[in-house]
Design a protein around this motif. Structure first.
Motif, PDB file in Angstrom:
ATOM      1  N   TYR A 347      -4.652  -5.813   4.578  1.00 44.22           N
ATOM      2  CA  TYR A 347      -3.529  -5.210   5.316  1.00 44.22           C
ATOM      3  C   TYR A 347      -3.378  -5.341   6.725  1.00 44.22           C
ATOM      4  N   ARG A 351      -0.743  -7.858   8.195  1.00 42.32           N
ATOM      5  CA  ARG A 351       0.221  -7.439   8.950  1.00 42.32           C
ATOM      6  C   ARG A 351       0.564  -8.003  10.416  1.00 42.32           C
ATOM      7  N   HIS A 354       2.621 -11.178   9.190  1.00 36.94           N
ATOM      8  CA  HIS A 354       4.046 -11.030   8.740  1.00 36.94           C
ATOM      9  C   HIS A 354       4.566  -9.429   8.592  1.00 36.94           C
ATOM     10  N   LYS A 356       5.147  -5.376   8.547  1.00 36.98           N
ATOM     11  CA  LYS A 356       4.873  -4.188   7.590  1.00 36.98           C
ATOM     12  C   LYS A 356       5.052  -4.973   6.009  1.00 36.98           C
ATOM     13  N   SER A 357       4.309  -4.246   5.079  1.00 34.92           N
ATOM     14  CA  SER A 357       4.527  -4.669   3.584  1.00 34.92           C
ATOM     15  C   SER A 357       4.997  -3.510   2.693  1.00 34.92           C
ATOM     16  N   ARG A 436       8.647 -12.356  -1.277  1.00 32.73           N
ATOM     17  CA  ARG A 436       8.384 -12.692   0.070  1.00 32.73           C
ATOM     18  C   ARG A 436       9.596 -12.340   0.742  1.00 32.73           C
ATOM     19  N   GLY A 439      10.050  -8.731   1.446  1.00 30.88           N
ATOM     20  CA  GLY A 439       8.837  -7.941   2.273  1.00 30.88           C
ATOM     21  C   GLY A 439       7.750  -7.435   1.165  1.00 30.88           C
ATOM     22  N   GLN A 440       7.629  -7.900   0.018  1.00 29.05           N
ATOM     23  CA  GLN A 440       6.910  -7.031  -1.097  1.00 29.05           C
ATOM     24  C   GLN A 440       5.828  -8.184  -1.276  1.00 29.05           C
ATOM     25  N   TRP A 441       4.671  -7.124  -1.582  1.00 29.25           N
ATOM     26  CA  TRP A 441       3.356  -7.743  -1.945  1.00 29.25           C
ATOM     27  C   TRP A 441       2.608  -6.947  -3.033  1.00 29.25           C
ATOM     28  N   LEU A 446      -2.181  -9.629  -1.308  1.00 30.11           N
ATOM     29  CA  LEU A 446      -2.011  -9.491   0.002  1.00 30.11           C
ATOM     30  C   LEU A 446      -3.737 -10.141   0.592  1.00 30.11           C
TER      31      LEU A 446
END
Length: 711
Positions: A347, A351, A354, A356-357, A436, A439-441, A446
């Motif tokens: 993470y 981060r 990209h 925050k996730s 993507r 903003g989802q992982w 990750l």
């Protein structure tokens, strides 16, 4: 005034005594300086192995075993036992002084004599014995005396040596174990003499001077002035045991340098975590001067925290941090280590690029992928697994890569035709593009992205990476591990056990860029669980072989423990309410016996069962907390038990209804291969929970028992 010394082995035993007996021991120590020893309360025993043994009355039914050298200024309390057991102890054991090291030793001469008689015909029938190539002069140099040499010459292999651990003088047994592991005599001597309090001239060691031997043995003995000092020693008795390092582990942990990545495997309780922690401590000890020199030679900046100690779960990284604090007391040196689970590391890397996730829940993500699977004749769960277990696992970038990819272990996925695979590939691309954009992982994705970022930038945040409980790392996370440190000496140190795999990740180390050939070590002796707990738990695994690292089949046939105790208790209950009441009774018994609450754990398959167990305990006034917290009996899921250790463990809800957990197992009609893997994973999960216990294991269920329970 005479001084009282306490054997450190007794300090851990003290914690298991009931409250009344503990109080009696306290009172005995309190009276020591005044009347007890001077006033004749030490009883000399007829037919004792050594005239310096004495018995000390603690209660009507218990006796302290005391070594009273003739000088009269030091008395060593060795143990406290029931009356008859104390007398048997005194009549079978003999103290001595190690002739090379000058330290105190004990041996069980009765048991060794019996073993010697039994081993003689075995040795006569063997073509090879364990120490046939070792000359007597090397034994003598290491303090191994003639009595021990005679029995060492009879040993066919290491399993017989392990069986003698509680009979032989510990220092001599350690020396033999180190020799059997391949150490040279000089390496063994360096290991044995490292903690000597004074340099000893073997020519001048007095074999009758037990007082000097006691004072030379701070690893075995602690001098105390009375109960208050003892209270301080016993405040955290379980912690002392958790940092114990056996010579076989020591050779791995404290090796000066490895040429590249190292893999340590072994069953539950064999000391993989302790070995990894001591490896970290060793790297800390030598890191500062090495890295200062590197900076001078190359001008390179060095990382603020050059060592990463990482693992799979958040719960375990908390435990690792606590154990590291026990092992490395210096805060400045400890600050060189970043203790953090691998998801947090990934993470942090992602981060920066990209932002925050967010991580959708499993149920939400599956439903999201269902929309992309509607026209494919597969489920959203299947599509999601195809992405994680094939695409991310192998780092596939193109449709062609996907069409040519290996599908071992994927069952139905291996039967997809070329056209259907193309459609699946396009669906995966669409689903991941949607994620993507939002903003989802997932944590697997990750890790894959973090590894890619580090490879693109060439950044290597750490000098050394030590990984514990590695068996459940997804291949993408292995690639991240490889990318975190530059290749070179001591870059990666990895510990794991395929028998404790609770997620279906089978990994080729070479495929993820980690070459451990020639640097792989296997531990086979459990120093945590008793043989009784171990033997029962191994039967939980079933008869199917387990695929180890790099596709090598792993087995537990030679997995053993030198410790013995009570057999596991399995309880059947008519209802879940009755099972909860049984759990309360069991935990109450442990607490009444003065077992520290933080060394008791309760494990269950689901969060719902965990909540039910906590509610039942707290309704009876028994405080509880999570497995990574402090402040009561620790309760959590079986998954969260990974890597943790407790004196007493209760595993509840082990019924056919809950284990195996139906939603977690692929239907056999849909995919037989996946079904088989899922069932073995569920077995492994129960095995992990049960082997967290050191002394006592309690297993319960309501209704029909789980098919995994041994018959």
């Amino acid at each position: 005034m005479p001084q009282l010394a306490i054997a450190k082995d007794f300090l851990s035993t003290y914690a298991t005594l009931d409250k009344k007996l503990q109080k009696a021991v306290d009172e005995t120590l309190d009276k020591f300086a005044d009347t007890y020893f001077a006033g004749g309360h030490l009883e000399k025993i007829t037919e004792s192995r050594d005239p310096r043994w004495r018995s000390l009355r603690v209660t009507q039914g218990y006796r302290g075993v005391v070594l009273a050298p003739e000088s009269g200024d030091v008395f060593l309390l060795v143990t406290v036992l029931p009356h008859d057991a104390a007398y048997r102890y005194i009549r079978s054991r003999r103290p001595s002084v190690n002739q090379a090291l000058g330290v105190l030793e004990f041996r069980d001469e009765t048991a060794l004599s019996t073993m010697s008689t039994a081993l003689a015909p075995v040795a006569a029938a063997s073509e090879h014995t364990l120490f046939q190539e070792v000359p007597n002069k090397h034994f003598a140099q290491l303090g191994i005396d003639e009595d021990t040499i005679r029995i060492a010459r009879l040993l066919p292999d290491e399993s017989y040596l392990d069986a003698l651990a509680n009979m032989m003088p510990k220092t001599q047994h350690d020396a033999l174990t180190a020799l059997a592991s391949g150490m040279t005599p000089d390496e063994v001597w360096a290991l044995l003499s490292r903690d000597l309090v004074e340099e000893v001239d073997a020519q001048n060691v007095d074999p009758e001077d037990l007082v000097s031997a006691i004072r030379r043995s701070p690893d075995q003995v602690v001098f105390v002035e009375g109960p208050e000092e003892l209270r301080e020693l016993l405040e955290h008795p379980f912690d002392v045991w958790r940092t114990f390092l056996h010579p076989r582990q020591e050779r791995i942990a404290r090796r000066d340098r490895f040429a590249g990545p190292v893999m340590v495997t072994g069953g539950a309780g064999t000391g993989k975590t302790v070995t990894a922690l001591h490896r970290v401590a060793h790297l800390i000890e030598r890191y500062v001067p090495d890295e200062q020199q590197l900076a001078l030679d190359t001008g390179e900046a060095t990382p603020e925290q050059p060592i990463l100690l990482t693992t799979f779960t958040k719960t375990l990284d908390t435990a690792l941090r606590t154990q590291l604090e026990l092992l490395v007391r210096d805060q400045d040196r400890r600050a060189l280590v970043d203790v953090r689970n691998l998801d947090k590391v990934a993470y942090q890397v992602v981060r920066r690029v990209h932002g925050k996730s967010n991580f959708p829940r499993s149920r939400e993500l599956t439903a999201q992928w269902e929309r992309h699977a509607e026209d494919l004749d597969v489920s959203g769960r299947f599509l999601l697994e195809e992405w994680e277990q094939v695409v991310l696992a192998q780092g596939l970038r193109t449709e062609r890569d996907y069409l040519e990819a290996r599908r071992r272990g994927r069952g139905r996925a291996g039967r997809l035709g070329p056209e259907q695979k193309r459609r699946v590939w396009r669906a995966i691309l669409a689903a991941t593009e949607e994620m993507r954009a939002a903003g989802q992982w997932t944590f697997t994705w990750l890790a894959s992205e973090a590894a890619d970022i580090l490879e693109r930038t060439g950044e290597r945040p750490y000098r050394h990476v030590v990984v514990d409980e590695s068996q459940d790392l997804h291949p993408a996370k292995w690639r991240l591990v490889r990318a975190l440190a530059p290749e070179g000496p001591d870059d990666l140190f990895v510990a794991g056990d395929p028998h404790q795999r609770i997620y279906d990740h089978r990994v080729s180390m070479a495929a993820v860029g980690i070459n451990v050939r020639g640097r792989s070590h296997r531990l086979t002796v459990s120093y945590r669980s008793t043989q009784e707990i171990l033997s029962w738990s191994v039967r939980v695994l079933g008869t199917a072989p387990v695929e180890g690292f790099d596709g090598v089949r792993s087995h537990l046939a030679d997995y053993s423990s030198p410790l013995h105790g009570r057999s596991p208790v399995v309880r059947s209950h008519p209802t879940e309410e009755a099972e909860s009441a049984g759990l309360v009774r069991m935990v109450s018994e442990w607490l009444a016996a003065e077992v520290e609450p933080g060394t008791i754990a309760v494990a269950a398959r689901t969060d719902a069962l965990v909540r039910k167990a906590r509610a039942a305990l707290e309704a009876e006034g028994i405080g509880t907390c999570g497995l990574a917290e402090e402040g009561g009996v620790r309760v959590g899921t079986m998954h969260s038990m990974k890597g943790l250790e407790f004196r007493c463990v209760a595993v509840v809800g082990v019924s056919a209804e809950h284990l195996p957990q139906e939603p977690s197992v692929t239907d056999v009609s849909e995919d037989p291969v996946a079904h088989s893997h899922d069932m073995q994973r569920e077995r492994n999960l129960l095995f992990v929970a049960c082997t967290r216990a050191r002394d006592t294991l309690y297993v319960s269920y309501a209704g029909r028992p789980s098919p995994f329970l041994p018959k």
